[in-house]
Scaffold this active site. Structure first.
Site, short mmCIF file in Angstrom:
data_model
loop_
_atom_site.label_atom_id
_atom_site.label_comp_id
_atom_site.label_asym_id
_atom_site.label_seq_id
_atom_site.Cartn_x
_atom_site.Cartn_y
_atom_site.Cartn_z
N HIS A 440 -7.63 4.70 -3.74
CA HIS A 440 -7.93 3.28 -3.66
C HIS A 440 -6.67 2.49 -3.33
O HIS A 440 -6.28 1.56 -4.02
CB HIS A 440 -8.56 2.80 -4.97
CG HIS A 440 -9.89 3.44 -5.24
ND1 HIS A 440 -10.37 3.67 -6.49
CD2 HIS A 440 -10.83 3.90 -4.38
CE1 HIS A 440 -11.57 4.26 -6.40
NE2 HIS A 440 -11.86 4.40 -5.14
C1 LIG Z 1 -12.55 9.88 -0.21
C2 LIG Z 1 -12.60 8.42 -0.59
C3 LIG Z 1 -13.53 8.01 -1.55
C4 LIG Z 1 -13.58 6.67 -1.91
N1 LIG Z 1 -14.56 6.26 -2.79
C5 LIG Z 1 -14.75 4.93 -2.98
C6 LIG Z 1 -15.89 4.46 -3.69
O1 LIG Z 1 -16.75 5.24 -4.12
N2 LIG Z 1 -16.03 3.12 -3.85
C7 LIG Z 1 -15.09 2.23 -3.37
O2 LIG Z 1 -15.23 1.04 -3.60
N3 LIG Z 1 -14.01 2.65 -2.69
C8 LIG Z 1 -13.85 3.97 -2.44
N4 LIG Z 1 -12.82 4.39 -1.65
C9 LIG Z 1 -11.91 3.38 -1.09
C10 LIG Z 1 -12.54 2.55 0.03
O3 LIG Z 1 -13.43 3.31 0.80
C11 LIG Z 1 -11.43 1.98 0.90
O4 LIG Z 1 -10.54 1.29 0.08
C12 LIG Z 1 -11.96 1.02 1.95
O5 LIG Z 1 -12.85 1.71 2.79
C13 LIG Z 1 -10.82 0.41 2.74
O6 LIG Z 1 -11.34 -0.35 3.80
P1 LIG Z 1 -10.39 -0.84 4.98
O7 LIG Z 1 -11.19 -1.71 5.85
O8 LIG Z 1 -9.13 -1.37 4.40
O9 LIG Z 1 -9.95 0.49 5.75
P2 LIG Z 1 -10.85 1.62 6.38
O10 LIG Z 1 -12.25 1.52 5.93
O11 LIG Z 1 -10.12 2.89 6.15
O12 LIG Z 1 -10.85 1.28 7.93
C14 LIG Z 1 -9.80 1.53 8.79
C15 LIG Z 1 -10.39 1.94 10.14
O13 LIG Z 1 -9.39 1.86 11.12
C16 LIG Z 1 -9.40 3.01 11.93
N5 LIG Z 1 -8.04 3.20 12.41
C17 LIG Z 1 -6.94 3.43 11.67
N6 LIG Z 1 -5.85 3.52 12.46
C18 LIG Z 1 -6.29 3.30 13.72
C19 LIG Z 1 -5.64 3.27 14.98
N7 LIG Z 1 -4.32 3.46 15.09
N8 LIG Z 1 -6.39 3.07 16.09
C20 LIG Z 1 -7.73 2.88 16.00
N9 LIG Z 1 -8.40 2.90 14.82
C21 LIG Z 1 -7.68 3.10 13.70
C22 LIG Z 1 -9.91 4.10 11.01
O14 LIG Z 1 -10.47 5.20 11.71
C23 LIG Z 1 -10.92 3.37 10.15
O15 LIG Z 1 -12.21 3.41 10.69
C24 LIG Z 1 -12.70 5.73 -1.31
C25 LIG Z 1 -11.77 6.15 -0.35
C26 LIG Z 1 -11.73 7.47 0.02
C27 LIG Z 1 -10.73 7.89 1.06
#
Ligand SMILES: Cc1cc2nc3c(=O)[nH]c(=O)nc-3n(C[C@H](O)[C@H](O)[C@H](O)COP(=O)(O)OP(=O)(O)OC[C@H]3O[C@@H](n4cnc5c(N)ncnc54)[C@H](O)[C@@H]3O)c2cc1C
Length: 509
Positions: A440
């Protein structure tokens, strides 16, 4: 040169899909969403990305990041979803809101717009649940939340929760009620008919994807942002292609967003100099990584420990002896894992995930190289803050105490917590060897007011010192939140999108 898009969003994860859907609702705004992983139609996500409560941690779904051993002594796989839907597509589906106390700490960073009173309306409007009371819950938003109750959980989990009650903790029926003061219960999850939902399914519906002003480009990895003076103008892909945008939003996640910023010349000047990257803005990118330190205790269960689906989890969410007023900083998550014994016979294990959910330790995300194909250097620095170490120790003792109580004690044949006779030092060693994170991560591109030296972006995600560039995802949390991060990330994206739409309406009036 083609006509620039009005908005280019980098990263179609939890935040990026929300932004793409909300910002393209105005047909006059041309929006491009670039995602590094594959995409799927909203109703055709593969089984590994929708199966019940289990996170999808297969390497091919992730970016291959891992932490350096650092103080922990061993590297930790830093899973980060590489698929349209991002972390929300690979995660465990827990849908819990950050608490009022978490947002008090955000406000302390000079962010008056991020108090709980300011954000709760968005938590409600994005939610779709039948659970809880109307005062705190939304009934018709896009994001489905279903709160499980102890009666529905597998027998060993119920037995653990009953033992938790024996230890004096209260039953909580709604963990998303901000007035609940901690205790045990079932988890709220974003499941519909047992299928995990993600933001690419829920926000990027068929109808949204059919909008002529929205383009979604998958399997395209971004290297960096290009500037004219201090204005961000282009997104450079790793194949060398340049895409023009009037405004660029990075939603590449807690590792992806700082890595793109650093490669673009936005970060600590000394680090950029060392990497041979020209400095565009000297800002503390990647200097305050937070993640929740976790130690998992596994207990082999006796054969046939009772009926009930294994597809659910229980939780005990409580305040440590060091917690601030209103803070719930410790959590035990309880699930049943199918496994095989040494002879290959099926066994089931009870996993107790002990986590300090309000960590104080801060790690770093830096570059090893300016080459976008090289993964960033992640140092969690878990337990580097002494209070984190003490609180995880305290929680392991609480877990051990509950496991010694009935009715769970007599369901267990074996445990790995070095036995109840372990000395405090032995327990600390066991924790350090088994230490991992709850996955997280937050705060690598923190928001903050004008006087906050740790801030990289302002209260609406605008990168300081440059124009035309925002960051909107979990990386901009100014502090960790004491819950799994997904729902709060969606809320942040909803609020920034709404602020951008409001500003655009005012400018066009
Ligand atoms: C295994 C796991 C289990 C989890 N379980 C939970 C849960 O049950 N409940 C909960 O609330 N949270 C959970 N989390 C945490 C939560 O999912 C994340 O904190 C949240 O998804 C973050 O969202 P975000 O938009 O910041 O990033 P992300 O959702 O990671 O989005 C980033 C996106 O950018 C893309 N990207 C990255 N770099 C590049 C690049 N250079 N070029 C193009 N695209 C790129 C990636 O492919 C991705 O699609 C979990 C996380 C993991 C890894």
């Amino acid at each position: 040169m083609t006509e620039p898009h009005d908005i280019v969003i980098v990263g179609g994860g939890s935040a990026g899909c929300v932004l793409a859907a909300r910002l393209s609702a105005d047909p006059n705004r041309r929006v491009l969403l670039i995602e590094g992983g594959p995409g799927y139609p909203p109703d055709a996500y593969p089984a590994d990305l929708t199966a019940g409560s289990f996170a999808s941690i297969e390497p091919y779904r992730s970016w291959g990041f891992a932490s350096v051993p650092g103080r922990t002594g061993h590297g930790i796989t830093a899973h980060a979803g590489r698929v349209l839907g991002g972390g929300s597509a690979i995660n465990g589906g827990i849908s819990r809101r950050a608490r009022p106390n978490d947002f008090e700490r955000w406000v302390e960073h000079g962010l008056p717009d991020w108090s709980f009173e300011q954000v709760v309306g968005t938590f409600k409007s994005l939610e779709n649940t039948e659970d809880g009371v109307d005062r705190w819950h939304g009934r018709s938003g896009p994001w489905p939340v279903r709160h499980s109750q102890p009666e529905e959980l597998a027998a060993p989990i119920r037995a653990f929760l009953d033992a938790t009650a024996q230890a004096g903790y209260a039953l909580v029926r709604d963990f998303n009620d901000p007035e609940q003061a901690g205790g045990y219960g079932g988890e709220p999850k974003n499941l519909v008919d047992g299928y995990r939902q993600n933001t690419a399914m829920v926000y990027l519906t068929e109808a949204v994807r059919a909008r002529p002003n929205l383009t979604i480009q998958c399997d395209a990895t971004v290297d960096r942002i290009g500037f004219e003076g201090n204005r961000a103008t282009t997104v450079r892909l790793i194949d060398g292609q340049s895409i023009w945008g009037k405004e660029i939003i990075l939603s590449a996640g807690v590792y992806g967003s700082p890595a793109v910023l650093l490669r673009s010349g936005i970060g600590p000047a000394h680090h950029l100099d060392a990497c041979g990257i020209e400095v565009v803005a000297d800002l503390p990118v990647g200097e305050a990584l937070r993640d929740q330190p976790m130690y998992v205790l596994h207990y082999v269960l006796k054969p046939d420990p009772g009926a009930g689906s294994d597809d659910g989890s229980g939780v005990l969410w409580i305040a440590s002896s060091k917690a601030a007023d209103g803070e719930l900083d410790l959590q035990l998550s309880i699930s049943v894992q199918p496994d095989l014994d040494a002879d290959g016979a099926p066994i089931r294990a009870l996993s107790v995930w002990a986590t300090v959910v309000a960590p104080r330790s801060a790690g770093t995300v830096r570059l090893k190289s300016a080459d976008p194909r090289v993964t960033p250097r992640i140092d969690y620095a878990l337990l580097s803050d002494e209070s984190d170490r003490r609180r995880l120790h305290e929680l392991a003792l609480i877990a051990r105490d509950i496991m010694a109580r009935e009715p769970i004690a007599s369901l267990v044949v074996d445990d790995d917590l070095r036995g109840p006779g372990a000395s405090p030092d032995e327990l600390d060693i066991a924790i350090r060897i088994g230490l991992t994170t709850f996955l997280h991560g937050t705060s690598t591109v923190p928001m903050g007011g004008d006087d906050d030296p740790a801030a990289v972006v302002d209260g609406w995600g605008r990168v300081k010192g440059v124009r035309g560039l925002r960051v909107v995802d979990a990386s901009i949390f100014p502090e960790a939140v004491s819950v799994p991060v997904n729902l709060t990330t969606i809320m942040v994206a909803e609020r920034v999108a709404e602020a951008m739409l409001t500003q655009a309406r005012a400018e066009n009036a």
